[in-house]
Write a protein that holds these residues in place. Structure first.
Motif, mmCIF file in Angstrom:
data_model
loop_
_atom_site.group_PDB
_atom_site.id
_atom_site.type_symbol
_atom_site.label_atom_id
_atom_site.label_comp_id
_atom_site.label_asym_id
_atom_site.label_seq_id
_atom_site.Cartn_x
_atom_site.Cartn_y
_atom_site.Cartn_z
ATOM 1 N N THR A 244 0.831 -1.204 0.000
ATOM 2 C CA THR A 244 0.000 0.000 0.000
ATOM 3 C C THR A 244 0.868 1.258 0.000
ATOM 4 O O THR A 244 0.591 2.228 -0.711
ATOM 5 C CB THR A 244 -0.947 0.005 1.219
ATOM 6 O OG1 THR A 244 -1.696 -1.209 1.213
ATOM 7 C CG2 THR A 244 -1.880 1.188 1.183
ATOM 8 N N GLY A 248 1.006 4.248 -2.818
ATOM 9 C CA GLY A 248 0.994 5.683 -2.540
ATOM 10 C C GLY A 248 2.162 6.390 -3.215
ATOM 11 O O GLY A 248 2.004 7.438 -3.850
ATOM 12 N N VAL A 451 -5.283 -0.906 5.272
ATOM 13 C CA VAL A 451 -5.091 -0.289 3.954
ATOM 14 C C VAL A 451 -5.377 1.204 4.019
ATOM 15 O O VAL A 451 -4.585 2.027 3.538
ATOM 16 C CB VAL A 451 -5.994 -0.959 2.899
ATOM 17 C CG1 VAL A 451 -6.028 -0.128 1.620
ATOM 18 C CG2 VAL A 451 -5.513 -2.370 2.606
ATOM 19 N N PHE A 455 -2.520 3.935 3.522
ATOM 20 C CA PHE A 455 -2.552 4.712 2.288
ATOM 21 C C PHE A 455 -2.590 6.206 2.593
ATOM 22 O O PHE A 455 -1.836 6.990 2.003
ATOM 23 C CB PHE A 455 -3.749 4.318 1.423
ATOM 24 C CG PHE A 455 -3.716 4.983 0.079
ATOM 25 C CD1 PHE A 455 -2.867 4.498 -0.911
ATOM 26 C CD2 PHE A 455 -4.484 6.093 -0.186
ATOM 27 C CE1 PHE A 455 -2.800 5.118 -2.145
ATOM 28 C CE2 PHE A 455 -4.428 6.722 -1.413
ATOM 29 C CZ PHE A 455 -3.588 6.230 -2.406
ATOM 30 N N PHE A 459 0.470 8.587 1.644
ATOM 31 C CA PHE A 459 0.197 9.606 0.641
ATOM 32 C C PHE A 459 0.586 10.983 1.172
ATOM 33 O O PHE A 459 1.218 11.778 0.465
ATOM 34 C CB PHE A 459 -1.288 9.572 0.254
ATOM 35 C CG PHE A 459 -1.587 10.349 -0.989
ATOM 36 C CD1 PHE A 459 -1.404 9.756 -2.239
ATOM 37 C CD2 PHE A 459 -2.015 11.663 -0.929
ATOM 38 C CE1 PHE A 459 -1.663 10.466 -3.398
ATOM 39 C CE2 PHE A 459 -2.277 12.384 -2.083
ATOM 40 C CZ PHE A 459 -2.103 11.781 -3.321
#
Lengths: 527, 527, 527
Positions: A244, A248, A451, A455, A459
């Motif tokens: 994950t 990102g 997740v 994420f 990010f």
């Protein structure tokens, strides 16, 4: 003074836009990190009395029934095999990447390991495996004040009689795996100074904190009611988290220059050494025999370690078989790259349920693992996300499937062993074995929360790094080649580069490609 | 007859100058060695009654408390991991060398292993690990007459209940490591017949005899008063010995044709496969988990094996981190070759003190290991000594640092385990932990005596070989390429050689280079 | 209906001659196999109640004295090392083959592993290791109905207290080794769909059925009177079977296009990456430490595992040494390829007698192993059989020598351990140790029967496949390159192929070569 602190973000942004400051940032940051290492060392240098606490116990006092030599040998040998996965990862990634970015992969793999060792000693292990809150561990920084036996000599959680330092080595190798997975989808366009920063944040914070939820003694997913989230060896904790984060990063970075997607008439960029990549995949399979069976942390559970070894084998086999056959139908070629990613998908998938499923279950977990990897590759291609070696499908997507599969296929027979007998509270029964949807829901919550949190966190981290010190390599450096511009060397200095690896030769060509989507990429694994 | 014997050296020298005799020497010597193998075999063939003694014991008789299955499993698995280091060594050396000498590296690594196995069986193990005098062991040739349990069933020295043959396998892998280290700085200009000779002398005599001083039950360094020399897993015994021999060889051989040093405007010759070399380095790290933790020869000491595994990890990490950061400041490149040599330096350094230091100590042992490797590379470059892959800095220099570091950083808490309890006489306390300079002096004596004896012995051996049968490859063969001239093959026969690896094309060019020091070498790791 | 069945072979032959049908055969067959996988899975899906039987035992019930954690750890770790041999095999084969066929080697190695895992679970393990008739096992398909402990909780055969699933994993790795050996002499001209078929037949039928004769609890060779056939770790069962199948395949396939034999003025085709091949050989040596010592399935027999580890080492060393020296006399080159095949021959040879010989015996087993490999290479060259990497000499010929050597060199001292004491009925005494010719005859019968049965069965299988769906690659595809035509990729896509690997460029040239035997092949290992 607060006034000053409030200004920091603003100043950082101004500085980041100043080309001179930006140019010096790398040097500065490296200096800071060297200093940090020194300070870190000196700091703990002055607390021998405190650190003494952790290991200050005569061997005789520890040789009780709780401290078990066989379990320690098992755990340590497993840890060494998991470390061998580093060898497999760098070979897999370098082989399936282009030559121009392969040295970078090696440097990243090695430096990430070094960073992981230092941060996991300093605070990562404390965040992840020590008690504290349901969201983060708060004890044992620099391993201070820990009981010499993992889980405590009172055996409160997960105690199998192994020394805490042996448990650390095993878990360090896991953290390092997650760290290396992370780099997979970011290959070929990530500035090295940015890589250093995100590595510290990923292995120092995201992995241990989110991991604590599932594997910490008081993690909220682990103790969730009515049924706790179960992830035996880390389909979610290691692989989904790693995959994950990688996703990102790939989104924030964007595709490599010259990468044309299938719907635009192109395809994956070519690998540069298919043999190297596939051999790396086989070494990963070898190392997985430490990853899954070793996660019992106990060899006393002999049926357990036999079953986990068996299930790991069968799932890898069925996944590899289904991947090559399914791909043959689509392309009429027996594809090596897909086969390797296929069995890796099977291995990732079985990692969560390996303890609780029967052979039949393992067979189907593998079938699913092999298929979702292929579908994941298709999806990324459709979404125009450049994942050079398929890290997201293999680790994130197959990890999700494996985690959910426990809720479907758990045989309802196996409880984790304790010092005295099997722990019936850890018997898991899947939907297909008459256990209802309870465990499936728990697995969905655990996978989904992991997740989502991972994420969002990654990010944000990648975006902040990109907007400050920079994450994406400059176009000029990418055209020159990442290895040359960042590391001053190519992988095979005696050989001149030949053939076309799809990278534009000039900035103009790069811009034209971006605008007009001129297809120039050639076939590659996953094609 | 004595008259005749006195003439032998003279005749040898005359013969050595005769080109026809020299030409046939290789064939002759190989013949002698094949004959020797046969005689060796036939000789012991006729003493089954004697050899019987060694293993003639029913399993039941041996299954006493002293004979410990767990310790045997631990020792053997560790031995297998140490053997895996051979894989790492040949990859590291071949990858960081030029293509033209890479096949030679593989042949040497494999043949040295074969020679080592035969000599270590015949006399090496007897010289090193059996009692005799403080300078050499004198019992157990061909393993005859040894107690089936290592250390004796009476447990006089180092007994942990493992079979003597298991101990042999573990120590064979160590001897083989030393043997392979030796070849590092001699890469690329050593005649293969000369290599065969020095290999027999090094693994058959220098290593086991000098090693006996530290690890023999009655070795003078081990029993030195008031404090004995301590080297847990061989920073000195394996790595410093190997690195020092390598230095002697590099000096006697001189640099490769076309090698220009930095102070003459050149730099290291290019590696040919950076990926191969770095992967080899990671495999060495993996194998080191057998080298250090396995040296307990006992898994009953579970805190010990946990601690050693931890310290080995942390020292490698801190060494790799400091090496890449320090080099970045000097060159503005994230250097892969230096990073690999850096973490290897950390591993070599922690090999001696790994049992006796705490995490903080291990961290600094690694920091030192990473730095001395870089300084050592600088020094060799300044001294105009050609060490193609950095074997001397990594094994000799970091080995010395690691050996001394025990005298500085030993935590003063850990005594080696015995059958019944911790042996307080083996607790080691370093200067920084309040132990005074006693251990530091013992370490300095041990390291100094080993370096001195090894350097003198190897320098004499190499010089005698060079002046008789020849050690340095002829210039014509070096220009043709070592692999082609000695082994009749190149590493990649389907690919024509491209690019410039710095070797002169003709003898004239080679002479001009030597006279005028024309810089022609291109950048490489360590540059 | 019987009428219809009788027509099947005829129809198959007609269909095989139809080019359209032939063209679609691959797709069809792959479809069938995918379907088979699904059916297989679904079938067992519906028998959870039955499969439950196998593992349905609470951990507490199993923790008796018969279930031994140390033995389980030993067996599993050994199994993992044996699996690592896959890494070595694909590297060895790919490196010593030409570039144009190297991707195919990787695909085969991986897919054979997958097939082996599935068939060995479904029926292979039942055929081989379960009781039934002297010729085939008939219990335990899909591992159903097996006792949770290998050998039965009543300890009837070979029981060392390990779980049946741990035994399966160990034996899966053995079966996989045999499967990979098989492909060795068939490199470079085998259609992949044909490979799939023969893999299923070999690992699903030939290996387990013929293997049952020696290793099944009631195998006719094992229980033969007066002295049973003995093969400790599989010189015959794994290596001779694999090598013999490979020979059958090489004969049916014929040599690669452009392969000219020495008596016709040519020589072996060139390897493409000598480094890769030799590193693979060293990894095989490493994995052999699981293969031989692990075959005790018991770590309680500590003298046994020490002795086996020692003998394995010494035989490899003497074999490697004799191979390089002997070859030097013939060619005046220190040949890497021969040295690697030499020590592998020593390892194959010691695999059978490793438990029963003394060091001196092991030394000579190795000497013989190194020599027969070279003589075997000569013989194949003379017989104009194309064995690209020497699989037949290394595995079949050295396997036969090793099997017979037990009858010559067994020391007459070692009986296999049982739960309580050494089993004197398994003491083996060779001719040279005063045991007469009894064991030698038993070994000759075992080896001869295995070679004969395996060769006949495999020759028939290969011929039938060749005449129906096709085994030999079409000449056009071979000229294009196996990797490109079957797998759609070359090993190093960024590098253009250079140099001459001996393959004709056109069909006309291929025909001319075949007719006139124009020598065009260049030197290679084994030359």
């Amino acid at each position: 003074m607060f006034q000053k602190m409030r200004e920091i973000p603003k100043r950082l942004l101004i500085a980041a836009r100043n080309p001179v400051i930006r140019k010096n940032a790398a040097t500065l940051m490296a200096g800071k990190m060297l200093g940090l290492l020194m300070v870190l060392g000196l700091m703990v240098m002055f607390m021998p009395a405190v650190t003494a606490h952790a290991q200050d116990a005569a061997p005789t006092a520890l040789q009780t029934t709780q401290i078990n030599a066989v379990n320690t040998v098992w755990t340590l040998v497993a840890a060494f095999l998991v470390f061998a996965m580093q060898v497999g990862f760098v070979m897999l990634e370098a082989g399936f990447a282009r030559q121009r970015e392969s040295v970078n992969i090696l440097v990243e793999g090695i430096v990430d390991t070094c960073i992981c060792g230092i941060t996991f000693w300093a605070w990562g292990y404390a965040f992840m495996f020590q008690p504290g809150t349901p969201f983060i561990g708060t004890h044992g920084f620099f391993l201070q004040g820990l009981d010499p036996a993992w889980g405590g000599t009172d055996g409160l959680y997960g105690a199998t009689g192994i020394p805490v330092l042996a448990h650390w080595v095993f878990q360090f190798a896991f953290a390092d795996t997650c760290s290396t997975v992370t780099s997979g989808a970011m290959i070929g366009r990530c500035d090295f100074i940015g890589d250093l920063f995100y590595s510290v944040l990923v292995t120092g914070f995201i992995y241990p904190i989110v991991g604590h939820w599932s594997w910490g003694p008081d993690g909220w997913l682990a103790v969730m009611q009515p049924l706790g989230f179960r992830d035996f060896a880390g389909s979610t904790v290691v692989h989904t988290i790693g995959g994950t984060i990688s996703l990102g990063g790939a989104i924030v970075l964007g595709p490599r220059l010259g990468r044309i997607f299938k719907r635009d008439g192109g395809g994956p960029m070519p690998p540069h050494d298919v043999i190297l990549g596939a051999v790396g995949g086989l070494i990963l399979w070898f190392g997985w025999y430490g990853f899954n069976p070793g996660s019992t942390l106990s060899a006393m559970d002999i049926q357990g370690i036999g079953r986990v070894s068996f299930n790991t084998t069968l799932a890898a086999c069925s996944a590899g078989a289904v991947a090559i056959l399914y791909t043959y139908f689509r392309t009429k070629k027996w594809d090596l790259g897909i086969t390797v990613n296929g069995f890796l998908g099977g291995l990732v998938a079985i990692t969560c349920p390996c303890y609780w499923v029967d052979p039949v279950g393992a067979f189907f977990v593998g079938i699913g693992g092999g298929l979702v990897v292929i579908w994941g590759l298709d999806l990324l291609e459709y979404l125009r996300i450049d994942d050079p070696i398929g890290a997201v499908p293999v680790h994130m997507v197959a990890g999700i499937w494996g985690t959910l599969s426990l809720g479907l296929l758990a045989a309802g027979k196996y409880g984790l062993p304790t010092a005295t007998s099997a722990d019936t509270s850890t018997v898991v029964t899947g939907l297909f074995y008459g256990g209802g949807t309870g465990q499936l829901i728990a697995q969905a919550i655990g996978s989904g929360a992991t997740v989502l949190a991972t994420f969002v966190a990654s990010f944000i981290i990648f975006t902040v790094i990109e907007r400050t010190i920079g994450l994406r390599l400059s176009a000029a450096n990418e055209i020159e080649g990442l290895d040359l511009s960042e590391h001053g060397v190519t992988a095979y200095p005696e050989f001149e580069k030949m053939g076309n690896d799809g990278t534009p030769k000039t900035l103009e060509e790069a811009k034209a490609l971006k605008a007009g989507k001129v297809p120039n990429a050639v076939g590659a694994p996953g094609d």
